[in-house]
Structure formats: structure tokens, C-alpha cells
Design an enzyme around this catalytic site. Structure first.
Site, PDB file in Angstrom:
ATOM      1  N   ASP A   1      -0.215   5.116   0.921  1.00 32.86           N
ATOM      2  CA  ASP A   1      -0.475   6.062   2.019  1.00 32.86           C
ATOM      3  C   ASP A   1      -0.606   5.336   3.350  1.00 32.86           C
ATOM      4  O   ASP A   1      -1.395   4.403   3.493  1.00 32.86           O
ATOM      5  CB  ASP A   1      -1.759   6.845   1.743  1.00 32.86           C
ATOM      6  CG  ASP A   1      -1.627   7.770   0.551  1.00 32.86           C
ATOM      7  OD1 ASP A   1      -0.742   8.642   0.585  1.00 32.86           O
ATOM      8  OD2 ASP A   1      -2.411   7.618  -0.412  1.00 32.86           O
TER       9      ASP A   1
ATOM     10  N   ASP B   1       0.865  -1.172   0.000  1.00 30.08           N
ATOM     11  CA  ASP B   1       0.000   0.000   0.000  1.00 30.08           C
ATOM     12  C   ASP B   1       0.909   1.232   0.000  1.00 30.08           C
ATOM     13  O   ASP B   1       2.098   1.140   0.343  1.00 30.08           O
ATOM     14  CB  ASP B   1      -0.882  -0.039   1.249  1.00 30.08           C
ATOM     15  CG  ASP B   1      -1.643   1.243   1.442  1.00 30.08           C
ATOM     16  OD1 ASP B   1      -2.408   1.623   0.540  1.00 30.08           O
ATOM     17  OD2 ASP B   1      -1.446   1.887   2.503  1.00 30.08           O
TER      18      ASP B   1
END
Length: 210
Positions: free
Chosen positions: A8, A6
Site C-alpha cells: 500500500d 511494500d
């Protein structure tokens, strides 16, 4: 091995900036201001799904305006890219040096991810990337399945690393191992429900647990 990350809250410390941009967008459109925790809980979803969750029942025009306003405020605040968490750049480089493949599966838009990768001069750093606006949003496993197919990996040969339950549930739905990070958007108790192989406090610990 294939490592999928991922963006953020996992690689970059952007949670506060996302929350602030959502609040500014809501204020601009006279939508009810929610708590920081409520905004933080939807991080990881695609922007459309996030707005639907935060403001259910509003008409499509207002939902679209909220998405546009959020993007405007985030880009304005993101002139300088959010900093990487401690240990991220060194660990990613070590994984590359060891011959592993790296990929990104993110709730960001394609335009947003391309912009930040260009700012960092990282356009060729990852072997594959998928964004929520070009495939199904997390926790649907489609973006992981597309990355696996593109790079020729089986789920057993890959691991997903993320800071939200959406990341880890997506990996679980794909039959993939998963590692949570404790310093992002969702608390450890929520990450644990997806049965990760580990939840790490420092990104560099990834080398030890996988």
C-alpha cells in the site's frame, strides 16, 4: 538481486482508501475522529499496532472491534482493487525478465494480501510474501529476515522499496539497502531519516538507482 516491496502506497494507490476506512470504522464505534494526516502516519504498521497507536488506552475489546470494522469497510470499498502507480507493472515485469526475484513485505493481513493477489491473478507473481499478522510488524526486521532466509539471499543482495519510514527503518534494521518513493503515505523529509540510497518520484526510476 532480490527486490522487496511494500504494497500500500508503494505499488498501489490505496492511501486514501485506507484513511477513509479508518475514519468510517472510528465513526461506527464512536471513537474520536482524527485528522487525515494522523491516520496516514500509521500506514505501514500492522493493523493491531496501528490501532494501538491511534487510540492508546482503549480496552482490548474496543481495539479488536476497531480492527474488525476497518477491515469490513476496506473490503467493501475494495471490490475493485486500488490502481497501481504509474510504471509499476512494467517495471516489475522488467525485473522479472532480467532474472531478479521479487517479494512483498506488507502491513496488510495475510487474508487481505491473498484477496487482492487473487483479484489481480498475481498469486504466483512474487517469489515470497510476508504480512504483519504472521510475523513482527514493521519496523522490526523479522519479515525481511524471513524472506531472505526463504529465498537464500544475504542482506547485501537485496533492496527494500517503500513509501513509509516504517519500511525504510525495517530495512535499515535488517542491514539492507533501501529506496523510498515520494508519492506515498510519508513525506520525503521523514523518509530521509532512514538514509535511503535514493528517494524516487516515479516507480520506473527504480531501474536507474539500484
Amino acid at each position: 538481486m532480490l527486490y522487496i516491496f511494500d504494497w500500500d502506497g508503494t505499488l498501489v494507490n490505496s492511501v486514501a482508501r485506507i484513511v477513509s476506512s479508518l475514519k468510517l470504522a472510528a465513526h461506527e464505534l464512536s471513537l474520536p475522529l482524527l485528522s487525515d494526516q494522523q491516520y496516514q502516519e500509521i500506514i505501514g504498521l500492522g493493523l493491531k499496532e496501528a490501532v494501538d497507536h491511534l487510540y492508546p488506552g482503549v480496552d482490548a475489546t474496543l481495539q479488536a472491534a476497531m480492527r474488525d470494522a476497518y477491515s469490513k469497510h476496506f473490503v467493501a470499498a475494495d471490490v475493485a482493487p486500488c490502481p497501481f502507480f504509474e510504471g509499476v507493472t512494467e517495471t516489475l515485469q522488467q525485473l522479472l525478465n532480467d532474472g531478479h526475484h521479487l517479494a512483498v513485505a506488507t502491513g496488510k493481513s495475510r487474508r487481505g494480501l491473498n484477496r487482492v493477489l487473487a483479484q489481480l491473478d498475481w498469486q504466483d507473481y512474487f517469489h515470497a510474501t510476508r504480512c504483519a499478522d504472521e510475523t513482527a510488524s514493521k519496523p522490526h526486521p523479522l519479515m525481511l529476515e524471513q524472506i531472505l532466509e526463504q529465498l537464500g539471499y544475504h542482506p547485501d543482495e537485496a533492496v527494500m522499496v517503500g513509501d513509509t519510514a516504517f519500511d525504510l527503518e525495517m530495512a535499515k534494521n535488517a542491514g539492507m539497502r533501501r529506496v523510498g518513493v515520494s508519492y506515498g503515505a510519508h513525506p520525503v523529509s521523514r523518509l530521509a531519516t532512514s538514509e535511503p540510497v535514493a528517494i524516487i518520484d516515479n516507480f520506473a526510476d527504480l531501474m536507474r538507482v539500484v
